[in-house]
Write a protein that holds these residues in place. Structure first.
Motif, PDB file in Angstrom:
ATOM      1  N   ARG A  56      12.680  30.798  60.869  1.00 11.80           N
ATOM      2  CA  ARG A  56      12.207  32.112  61.274  1.00 11.80           C
ATOM      3  C   ARG A  56      10.821  32.007  61.895  1.00 11.80           C
ATOM      4  O   ARG A  56       9.878  31.545  61.257  1.00 11.80           O
ATOM      5  CB  ARG A  56      12.187  33.061  60.072  1.00 11.80           C
ATOM      6  CG  ARG A  56      13.566  33.384  59.506  1.00 11.80           C
ATOM      7  CD  ARG A  56      13.467  34.130  58.199  1.00 11.80           C
ATOM      8  NE  ARG A  56      14.754  34.641  57.742  1.00 11.80           N
ATOM      9  CZ  ARG A  56      15.627  33.924  57.036  1.00 11.80           C
ATOM     10  NH1 ARG A  56      15.336  32.665  56.713  1.00 11.80           N
ATOM     11  NH2 ARG A  56      16.784  34.465  56.648  1.00 11.80           N
ATOM     12  N   GLY A  57      10.700  32.445  63.151  1.00  7.86           N
ATOM     13  CA  GLY A  57       9.418  32.510  63.832  1.00  7.86           C
ATOM     14  C   GLY A  57       8.975  33.946  63.974  1.00  7.86           C
ATOM     15  O   GLY A  57       9.671  34.887  63.545  1.00  7.86           O
ATOM     16  N   ALA A  58       7.809  34.143  64.586  1.00  4.09           N
ATOM     17  CA  ALA A  58       7.288  35.501  64.760  1.00  4.09           C
ATOM     18  C   ALA A  58       8.237  36.345  65.588  1.00  4.09           C
ATOM     19  O   ALA A  58       8.436  37.528  65.314  1.00  4.09           O
ATOM     20  CB  ALA A  58       5.899  35.452  65.393  1.00  4.09           C
ATOM     21  N   ARG A  59       8.821  35.741  66.625  1.00  4.85           N
ATOM     22  CA  ARG A  59       9.726  36.491  67.503  1.00  4.85           C
ATOM     23  C   ARG A  59      11.024  35.733  67.757  1.00  4.85           C
ATOM     24  O   ARG A  59      11.689  35.973  68.771  1.00  4.85           O
ATOM     25  CB  ARG A  59       9.038  36.781  68.838  1.00  4.85           C
ATOM     26  CG  ARG A  59       7.836  37.715  68.721  1.00  4.85           C
ATOM     27  CD  ARG A  59       7.316  38.082  70.091  1.00  4.85           C
ATOM     28  NE  ARG A  59       6.200  39.019  70.028  1.00  4.85           N
ATOM     29  CZ  ARG A  59       5.576  39.505  71.100  1.00  4.85           C
ATOM     30  NH1 ARG A  59       5.938  39.131  72.316  1.00  4.85           N
ATOM     31  NH2 ARG A  59       4.577  40.356  70.951  1.00  4.85           N
ATOM     32  N   SER A  60      11.354  34.816  66.868  1.00  2.00           N
ATOM     33  CA  SER A  60      12.545  34.016  67.088  1.00  2.00           C
ATOM     34  C   SER A  60      13.293  33.798  65.784  1.00  2.00           C
ATOM     35  O   SER A  60      12.718  33.886  64.696  1.00  2.00           O
ATOM     36  CB  SER A  60      12.186  32.666  67.715  1.00  2.00           C
ATOM     37  OG  SER A  60      11.388  31.904  66.827  1.00  2.00           O
ATOM     38  N   LEU A  61      14.576  33.523  65.913  1.00  2.00           N
ATOM     39  CA  LEU A  61      15.427  33.239  64.766  1.00  2.00           C
ATOM     40  C   LEU A  61      16.337  32.094  65.193  1.00  2.00           C
ATOM     41  O   LEU A  61      17.211  32.268  66.043  1.00  2.00           O
ATOM     42  CB  LEU A  61      16.250  34.470  64.389  1.00  2.00           C
ATOM     43  CG  LEU A  61      17.093  34.350  63.115  1.00  2.00           C
ATOM     44  CD1 LEU A  61      16.177  34.373  61.888  1.00  2.00           C
ATOM     45  CD2 LEU A  61      18.090  35.505  63.041  1.00  2.00           C
ATOM     46  N   ARG A  62      16.133  30.924  64.592  1.00  2.73           N
ATOM     47  CA  ARG A  62      16.886  29.748  65.012  1.00  2.73           C
ATOM     48  C   ARG A  62      17.761  29.254  63.863  1.00  2.73           C
ATOM     49  O   ARG A  62      17.256  28.841  62.818  1.00  2.73           O
ATOM     50  CB  ARG A  62      15.932  28.636  65.443  1.00  2.73           C
ATOM     51  CG  ARG A  62      16.652  27.361  65.918  1.00  2.73           C
ATOM     52  CD  ARG A  62      15.656  26.325  66.381  1.00  2.73           C
ATOM     53  NE  ARG A  62      14.830  26.842  67.469  1.00  2.73           N
ATOM     54  CZ  ARG A  62      13.815  26.154  67.985  1.00  2.73           C
ATOM     55  NH1 ARG A  62      13.474  24.974  67.492  1.00  2.73           N
ATOM     56  NH2 ARG A  62      13.122  26.678  68.980  1.00  2.73           N
ATOM     57  N   PRO A  63      19.092  29.286  64.027  1.00  2.00           N
ATOM     58  CA  PRO A  63      19.982  28.791  62.978  1.00  2.00           C
ATOM     59  C   PRO A  63      19.792  27.290  62.774  1.00  2.00           C
ATOM     60  O   PRO A  63      19.619  26.539  63.739  1.00  2.00           O
ATOM     61  CB  PRO A  63      21.384  29.102  63.502  1.00  2.00           C
ATOM     62  CG  PRO A  63      21.182  30.121  64.589  1.00  2.00           C
ATOM     63  CD  PRO A  63      19.845  29.838  65.172  1.00  2.00           C
ATOM     64  N   THR A  64      19.836  26.847  61.527  1.00  2.00           N
ATOM     65  CA  THR A  64      19.769  25.425  61.236  1.00  2.00           C
ATOM     66  C   THR A  64      21.120  24.783  61.564  1.00  2.00           C
ATOM     67  O   THR A  64      22.135  25.480  61.711  1.00  2.00           O
ATOM     68  CB  THR A  64      19.453  25.195  59.754  1.00  2.00           C
ATOM     69  OG1 THR A  64      20.549  25.689  58.968  1.00  2.00           O
ATOM     70  CG2 THR A  64      18.167  25.897  59.353  1.00  2.00           C
ATOM     71  N   PRO A  65      21.171  23.446  61.682  1.00  2.00           N
ATOM     72  CA  PRO A  65      22.471  22.787  61.900  1.00  2.00           C
ATOM     73  C   PRO A  65      23.484  23.122  60.812  1.00  2.00           C
ATOM     74  O   PRO A  65      24.683  23.290  61.099  1.00  2.00           O
ATOM     75  CB  PRO A  65      22.101  21.302  61.892  1.00  2.00           C
ATOM     76  CG  PRO A  65      20.668  21.258  62.344  1.00  2.00           C
ATOM     77  CD  PRO A  65      20.048  22.494  61.753  1.00  2.00           C
ATOM     78  N   GLN A  66      23.027  23.251  59.555  1.00  2.00           N
ATOM     79  CA  GLN A  66      23.936  23.615  58.474  1.00  2.00           C
ATOM     80  C   GLN A  66      24.486  25.031  58.673  1.00  2.00           C
ATOM     81  O   GLN A  66      25.664  25.312  58.397  1.00  2.00           O
ATOM     82  CB  GLN A  66      23.214  23.524  57.119  1.00  2.00           C
ATOM     83  CG  GLN A  66      22.816  22.109  56.717  1.00  2.00           C
ATOM     84  CD  GLN A  66      21.464  21.699  57.305  1.00  2.00           C
ATOM     85  OE1 GLN A  66      20.906  22.399  58.159  1.00  2.00           O
ATOM     86  NE2 GLN A  66      20.942  20.567  56.836  1.00  2.00           N
ATOM     87  N   ALA A  67      23.623  25.929  59.197  1.00  2.00           N
ATOM     88  CA  ALA A  67      24.071  27.305  59.446  1.00  2.00           C
ATOM     89  C   ALA A  67      25.129  27.335  60.545  1.00  2.00           C
ATOM     90  O   ALA A  67      26.120  28.063  60.444  1.00  2.00           O
ATOM     91  CB  ALA A  67      22.879  28.178  59.818  1.00  2.00           C
ATOM     92  N   ARG A  68      24.918  26.549  61.590  1.00  2.00           N
ATOM     93  CA  ARG A  68      25.906  26.520  62.680  1.00  2.00           C
ATOM     94  C   ARG A  68      27.252  25.984  62.194  1.00  2.00           C
ATOM     95  O   ARG A  68      28.310  26.476  62.602  1.00  2.00           O
ATOM     96  CB  ARG A  68      25.372  25.676  63.836  1.00  2.00           C
ATOM     97  CG  ARG A  68      24.141  26.282  64.506  1.00  2.00           C
ATOM     98  CD  ARG A  68      23.731  25.495  65.738  1.00  2.00           C
ATOM     99  NE  ARG A  68      22.519  26.022  66.325  1.00  2.00           N
ATOM    100  CZ  ARG A  68      22.463  27.090  67.114  1.00  2.00           C
ATOM    101  NH1 ARG A  68      23.581  27.730  67.418  1.00  2.00           N
ATOM    102  NH2 ARG A  68      21.312  27.508  67.598  1.00  2.00           N
ATOM    103  N   ARG A  69      27.201  24.976  61.321  1.00  2.00           N
ATOM    104  CA  ARG A  69      28.453  24.430  60.794  1.00  2.00           C
ATOM    105  C   ARG A  69      29.180  25.469  59.949  1.00  2.00           C
ATOM    106  O   ARG A  69      30.402  25.641  60.069  1.00  2.00           O
ATOM    107  CB  ARG A  69      28.144  23.189  59.954  1.00  2.00           C
ATOM    108  CG  ARG A  69      29.381  22.551  59.338  1.00  2.00           C
ATOM    109  CD  ARG A  69      28.997  21.358  58.490  1.00  2.00           C
ATOM    110  NE  ARG A  69      30.160  20.801  57.813  1.00  2.00           N
ATOM    111  CZ  ARG A  69      30.108  19.828  56.904  1.00  2.00           C
ATOM    112  NH1 ARG A  69      28.935  19.302  56.576  1.00  2.00           N
ATOM    113  NH2 ARG A  69      31.212  19.384  56.344  1.00  2.00           N
TER     114      ARG A  69
END
Length: 311
Positions: A56-69
């Motif tokens: 989680r960033g200030a204006r971003s949300l990046r799924p982890t590799p585990q989340a994508r799986r």
């Protein structure tokens, strides 16, 4: 039977949408809930799994590799559930009419005249047609597929299969085309349209050819504007003036001798494709339609004598 490692099922839909959009806000919009509701369910899932699923960033949300799986597994499971539900309800792919949305001018001037051939080749396929443009919303609109020009980004999660390129060029009655081919361009009325107002500017930019009254700022005396694209093309057939016509939309009139293309056609960098909420191979109706559309599209490249290179 129990599944001790299965996380709370209520968390999976919000989680999958958040991963697919990389946005809690977009996921909430899709699911018609609040941002806070999605965020809570994602945190509940993270708590149940004992791990963080997003950076989680200030204006971003990046799924982890585990989340994508995990999200991929959730989508696969949802697809299986959807397929089973459709089979039980009798509304599954391959059964019932196919609702197809198509851009209005393409629908009227190209698709509808070819429907008898579709019916002859696929007598068990019933197609319900509607006119529409722009990005389709399959979650909101009651359509199974959409035929669209690719002048917008494909919506997330939507299958897009390219069909044919867009070729554009001025078209008019054959007798007027002879006059233009001889270099007599003065006093010709150029037909413009409100639904594709840049058509003449696009053609001029691609070819470098300038016709009187072709620019959007040209005097009104040498131009006439119609609300819809198909009206401008019909006016060209009637002999009112010259319109910029995509080859697919004027193909039948060229073959029938009702229109001519004195300057040929040039590729404008766009094309048409079939959009659907699932890959065509997962729906027998869409697969059959796609096969037929590909056969019909084979004739939508101008012959060599009408192809013009960009200027």
């Amino acid at each position: 039977m129990t599944w001790p490692s299965l996380p709370p099922l209520t968390t999976l839909l919000p989680f999958e949408a958040a991963v697919r959009h990389a946005s809690m806000t977009a996921a909430a919009r899709e699911l018609h809930v609040t941002h806070g509701a999605v965020s809570r369910q994602v945190r509940n899932l993270e708590k149940a799994l004992g791990t963080s699923l997003f950076e989680r960033g200030a204006r971003s949300l990046r799924p982890t590799p585990q989340a994508r799986r995990l999200a991929a597994a959730v989508r696969e499971a949802l697809d299986l559930i959807e397929t089973a539900a459709e089979e039980v309800s009798g509304r599954g792919p391959g059964g019932g009419p196919l609702a197809l949305s198509c851009e209005p001018t393409l629908l009227m001037r190209w698709l509808i005249p070819r429907l008898p051939d579709l019916a002859a080749r696929h007598p068990d396929l019933t197609v319900h047609l509607s006119a529409g443009g722009g990005p389709p919303d399959f979650a909101r609109d009651t359509v199974d597929a959409a035929l669209r020009r690719d002048d917008f980004p494909a919506p997330r999660g939507v299958s897009r299969v390219p069909l044919f390129e867009e070729w554009i060029g001025p078209v008019c009655r054959p007798e007027l085309a002879e006059r233009l081919a001889a270099g007599d361009e003065e006093g010709v009325i150029l037909l413009h349209t409100g639904t594709r107002p840049s058509a003449w500017d696009d053609w001029r930019r691609l070819t470098g050819h300038v016709l009187p009254s072709s620019g959007t700022a040209a005097p009104a005396a040498g131009r006439q504007t119609f609300e819809h694209f198909y009206l401008a093309l019909q006016a060209a057939v009637a002999g009112v003036g010259v319109a910029v016509g995509p080859y697919a939309l004027v193909h039948d009139d060229l073959v029938g001798g009702r229109l001519a293309a004195p300057y040929g056609f040039v590729a404008d960098g766009t094309g048409y494709g079939l959009l659907s909420p699932r890959p065509p191979e997962r729906d027998a109706r869409i697969a059959a339609l796609l096969t037929w559309l590909r056969e019909q599209s084979a004739s939508l490249t101008p012959p060599a004598g009408l192809v013009r290179s960009t200027g």
